[in-house]
Design a protein around this motif. Structure first.
Motif, short mmCIF file in Angstrom:
data_model
loop_
_atom_site.label_atom_id
_atom_site.label_comp_id
_atom_site.label_asym_id
_atom_site.label_seq_id
_atom_site.Cartn_x
_atom_site.Cartn_y
_atom_site.Cartn_z
N UNK A 1 0.87 -1.17 0.00
CA UNK A 1 0.00 0.00 0.00
C UNK A 1 0.91 1.22 0.00
N UNK A 2 1.00 1.85 -1.14
CA UNK A 2 1.92 2.98 -1.26
C UNK A 2 1.10 4.27 -1.28
N UNK A 3 0.70 4.71 -0.09
CA UNK A 3 -0.10 5.93 0.00
C UNK A 3 0.78 7.09 0.39
N UNK A 4 0.42 8.27 -0.09
CA UNK A 4 1.08 9.50 0.35
C UNK A 4 0.04 10.33 1.08
N UNK A 5 0.50 11.28 1.92
CA UNK A 5 -0.49 12.02 2.71
C UNK A 5 -1.54 12.72 1.84
N UNK A 6 -1.11 13.18 0.67
CA UNK A 6 -2.07 13.91 -0.16
C UNK A 6 -2.58 13.06 -1.31
N UNK A 7 -2.19 11.79 -1.33
CA UNK A 7 -2.60 10.98 -2.48
C UNK A 7 -3.00 9.60 -1.99
N UNK A 8 -4.32 9.38 -1.88
CA UNK A 8 -4.75 8.07 -1.37
C UNK A 8 -4.35 6.96 -2.33
N UNK A 9 -4.11 5.81 -1.78
CA UNK A 9 -3.81 4.63 -2.60
C UNK A 9 -5.12 3.89 -2.89
N UNK A 10 -5.08 3.13 -3.94
CA UNK A 10 -6.27 2.34 -4.26
C UNK A 10 -5.84 0.92 -4.51
N UNK A 11 -6.56 0.00 -3.88
CA UNK A 11 -6.18 -1.42 -4.00
C UNK A 11 -7.43 -2.23 -4.28
N UNK A 12 -7.27 -3.17 -5.20
CA UNK A 12 -8.40 -4.05 -5.49
C UNK A 12 -8.08 -5.42 -4.92
N UNK A 13 -9.08 -6.00 -4.29
CA UNK A 13 -8.90 -7.30 -3.67
C UNK A 13 -9.86 -8.27 -4.32
N UNK A 14 -9.35 -9.45 -4.57
CA UNK A 14 -10.22 -10.46 -5.20
C UNK A 14 -11.27 -10.93 -4.20
N UNK A 15 -12.40 -11.34 -4.70
CA UNK A 15 -13.46 -11.74 -3.78
C UNK A 15 -13.14 -13.05 -3.09
N UNK A 16 -13.75 -13.24 -1.96
CA UNK A 16 -13.65 -14.52 -1.26
C UNK A 16 -12.29 -14.76 -0.64
N UNK A 17 -11.59 -13.71 -0.28
CA UNK A 17 -10.28 -13.91 0.34
C UNK A 17 -10.31 -13.37 1.77
N UNK A 18 -9.34 -13.82 2.58
CA UNK A 18 -9.16 -13.27 3.92
C UNK A 18 -8.05 -12.24 3.83
N UNK A 19 -8.31 -11.09 4.44
CA UNK A 19 -7.38 -9.98 4.26
C UNK A 19 -6.61 -9.71 5.56
N UNK A 20 -5.32 -9.57 5.42
CA UNK A 20 -4.47 -9.18 6.56
C UNK A 20 -3.71 -7.93 6.15
N UNK A 21 -3.67 -6.94 7.04
CA UNK A 21 -2.92 -5.74 6.73
C UNK A 21 -1.91 -5.52 7.86
N UNK A 22 -0.69 -5.22 7.50
CA UNK A 22 0.33 -4.99 8.53
C UNK A 22 1.47 -4.15 7.98
N UNK A 23 2.38 -3.71 8.85
CA UNK A 23 3.48 -2.88 8.41
C UNK A 23 4.39 -3.64 7.46
N UNK A 24 4.94 -2.88 6.51
CA UNK A 24 5.73 -3.52 5.47
C UNK A 24 7.12 -3.86 5.99
N UNK A 25 7.43 -3.40 7.20
CA UNK A 25 8.69 -3.80 7.80
C UNK A 25 9.85 -2.89 7.47
N UNK A 26 9.66 -1.58 7.62
CA UNK A 26 10.79 -0.68 7.50
C UNK A 26 11.59 -0.80 8.79
N UNK A 27 12.87 -1.04 8.70
CA UNK A 27 13.61 -1.36 9.93
C UNK A 27 13.44 -0.31 11.03
N UNK A 28 13.50 0.96 10.66
CA UNK A 28 13.44 2.01 11.67
C UNK A 28 12.14 2.00 12.45
#
Lengths: 250, 484
Positions: free
Chosen positions: B156-183
């Protein structure tokens, strides 16, 4: 005393008219009869009748054919017919006398009395000429002439020269393109019937106009028609407006 | 005893404390400097830059608050040092005296750089200086959609002034989490997931994401998220769960068009059917009108009436009565039969007898109708009043002018072909073709034969021919007619 012969291809009709004349018209004598055109020519030559009651519909030669074959018609013709659309229209157009079968006794009396007073035999040759000319033409044509019989004389007016007709009771006034007016003692509806094939429009109870002389349609009130050569506004009846418009093809 | 109402408030306080603790649970990081240290949850220790003499240090932080903690050199009574805080952007300068042992907290604006300088109060000389910049940070997230064993990951590559848009296939389980930037690993993120259709929101605070969650098919969600330590910066991502193939708008459109087409065709079919039946009804009416018109044409009618008048006026009252009776009888029959397409031959011949009788009285010709013994006229049907115009022509143009020499014959017999019927109308006249009315009557008859042939679907048919030898004969042949 007036002499008459009856020309009809049916003996019953001859007997019928003869009986009716004997009973209702004392001043007329039936001197002979004929059942076809050839016999009629012979009878006319021999008997020199004042009047011929002539059936239009006959086998071989019809009534009109008979008239065409006679050079000098010096007798009155009263056409008799059961039903003849085109022929009777031409007869009416030429203002000639006619009777419809079965015979209406009142009409018979009026016709005979007109003949007695020698009212209708003025200009009869012209009227017959007009009739035969009309019969030769299959289509209505604005150059064809209509006979307009007034008290004094009969005018033969080409249809295209009639601008309009106006009714007053049982009389009809014709307004012609040369500016003259003729008062005819026939009701307007009779002329409507005769002239509508020539593009005449009954725009109002008392007005019959020639379509070819309409210059404009005024949208005041229910509407008026303006005719050539005249400033008078001819009213259009409210319920006839759509019909008038469709006839004018607006 | 604690009253129940107090129970509730105590519960709320407990939650508040928990929340505070969780906020406090953010791991703080410390940067040690000469005579003081800076402590902040958002401090990006990995990016710290130091000048070789270690007197100038460049720091980066994400959080808004930093704590400046003087170290033990600041005795409680000491006033040897003081800090100056300088905002490089708006050039605001503030001196902060630190009295011994106490820390101070400073709020930093996003994107602005501050200079913290420690001065010796007596000499006004700089001891140490650090520059600290608060940078804008947005959590970088991954979306994992799992369908059985298959996992699809999307950044999910969103910017403060530019919302991201993502399409998800139907019938799936969705998990969202940090992409793991070390800092920012294990940094707390606040999520708000809003169901845009139902306007329902779910608030989640977590450092390692959330899920797996089932998102509804064919629905859009708005996910807004931010680091707890930088609440000022929120990013938005729209998540659209695609519909199943049967939920697809294209399919709906296609289906709607199909439905519309089906309805249209159905209506058209019904309309056509109605039109056809009304056309058939109209044809029938027209046919009836033609039949009546041809029999009771004005010539015949007015001539008949004229004949009656003639009989009356010449004293033949009995004949007039008879003629009137026959005329009205014919009129009645014709009117009652005119609506019928077919009529039996015997009834037709009866009608024609009346008709010919009336005309014979006018023109005085001879006539006869012959029916072959092999025929059963009560069982045979023919189109109503089909014979009449042919008989009328034979009279008018054949025998009307010949008087008592005239002969009109009508013969009904079986034809040469099997099951065929022949009706011959013959006269001994001369037929001078003078008037167009002959043509009119004939045209009507031919039109009626044409209509009838269409009606019989070619299993049966009628034909009309003329024979001119001594006089004229109209020959009507009805094929496949008898025993049908």
């Amino acid at each position: 005393m007036i002499t008459a012969i009856i020309v009809d291809d049916e003996i019953i009709n001859i007997n019928n008219l003869q009986a009716l004349l004997n009973k209702h018209c004392q001043n007329i004598t039936v001197t002979g009869s004929a059942m076809n055109a050839a016999a009629a020519r012979k009878a006319i030559m021999q008997l020199k009748p004042d009047v011929v009651f002539l059936d239009i519909e006959m086998p071989e030669e019809n009534g009109f054919d008979l008239l065409r074959s006679i050079k000098d018609i010096n007798f009155e013709v009263v056409f008799v017919t059961a039903y003849d659309t085109y022929g009777i229209m031409a007869v009416k157009f030429s203002a000639l006398d006619y009777l419809l079968k079965p015979i209406n006794i009142e009409e018979l009396k009026i016709t005979v009395s007109k003949i007695e007073q020698s009212v209708s035999n003025k200009n009869q040759p012209l009227r017959l000429d007009n009739l035969l000319h009309l019969l030769e033409q299959q289509q209505p044509d604005a150059y064809q002439k209509i006979a307009l019989p007034t008290q004094k004389e009969t005018f033969f007016v080409p249809v295209k020269e009639i601008i309009r007709c106006e009714s007053s009771n049982n009389y009809t006034t014709f307004f012609l393109s040369n500016g003259s007016e003729h008062l005819i003692s026939k009701p307007l509806y009779e002329y409507e019937e005769l002239l509508s094939p020539y593009g005449f429009i009954r725009c109002h109870q008392s007005h019959l106009v020639n379509r070819m002389h309409v210059t404009s349609l005024l949208n005041e009130d229910a509407g008026y028609l303006i005719m050539q050569h005249t400033a008078k506004k001819i009213p259009i009846a409210k319920q006839r407006k759509n019909l008038v418009k469709s006839l004018l093809r607006i | 005893m604690i009253k129940p109402i107090h129970k509730a408030s105590i519960f709320l306080i407990l939650i508040y404390l928990l929340c505070l603790q969780s906020a406090a649970a953010q791991p703080s990081k410390t940067q040690h400097l000469t005579h003081f240290r800076i402590v902040s949850a958002g401090l990006l220790s990995g990016r710290t830059e130091k000048s070789p003499d270690q007197r100038q240090v460049q720091l980066y932080t994400a959080g808004g608050f930093i704590n400046i903690l003087p170290d033990s050199t600041f005795s409680p009574s000491s006033s040897r040092y003081y800090f100056r805080l300088y905002n490089t952007k708006n050039k605001a300068d503030s001196s902060v005296k630190i009295s011994g042992g106490k820390s101070i907290q400073v709020y930093l604006n996003i994107g602005q750089e501050y200079v913290i300088t420690l001065y010796d109060q007596q000499t006004d000389s700089m001891i140490t200086r650090c520059r600290i910049k608060r940078i804008q940070v947005i959590p970088e997230l991954m979306l994992y959609s799992r369908q059985k064993e298959h996992v699809l990951s999307t950044r999910i590559a969103a910017k403060p002034d530019k919302p991201a848009e993502i399409k998800v296939r139907p019938g799936t389980m969705t998990t969202i989490g940090p992409a793991g930037i070390p800092a920012f690993d294990s940094t707390e993120i606040e999520y708000v997931l809003t169901d845009l259709k139902r306007k329902k929101s779910l608030n989640i605070v977590s450092s390692n994401g959330f899920g797996p969650a089932h998102l509804e098919n064919n629905r859009s969600y708005q996910l807004s998220f931010r680091y707890t330590l930088q609440r000022e910066t929120t990013a938005i991502c729209y998540i659209t769960v695609q519909p199943y193939w049967y939920q697809s708008p294209y399919l709906y459109m296609l289906f709607s068009i199909l439905m519309a087409a089906v309805i249209f065709i159905a209506i058209l079919t019904i309309y056509k059917k109605q039109l056809r039946s009304s056309k058939a009804a109209q044809d029938k009416l027209e046919d009836a009108a033609i039949k009546l018109q041809s029999l009771l044409n004005p010539h015949f009618t007015f001539n008949a009436l004229s004949t009656i008048q003639g009989l009356m006026n010449t004293g033949r009252i009995d004949e007039a009565n008879l003629y009137l009776q026959e005329f009205s009888s014919l009129l009645r029959k014709a009117l009652s039969k005119s609506q019928q397409v077919l009529n039996t031959l015997d009834q037709e011949l009866d009608m024609m007898r009346l008709y010919i009788g009336l005309e014979a009285l006018r023109f005085n010709f001879n006539w006869q109708i012959e029916v072959a013994d092999s025929l059963h006229p009560a069982d045979i049907e023919i189109p109503t009043l089909l014979l009449q115009p042919l008989i009328e022509n034979a009279i008018k143009h054949g025998v009307a002018g010949t008087g008592d020499k005239g002969q009109l014959r009508i013969i009904c017999k079986a034809g040469d072909k099997k099951d065929s019927l022949v009706i011959i109308i013959s006269d001994n006249g001369t037929w001078k073709e003078t008037r167009s009315e002959t043509g009119y009557g004939l045209r009507l008859t031919e039109a009626r034969i044409h209509t009838a042939n269409k009606l019989f679907h070619r299993t049966q048919s009628i034909s009309l021919t003329f024979n001119k030898q001594s006089g004229t004969a109209a020959v009507l042949t009805f094929y496949n007619w008898i025993n049908q």
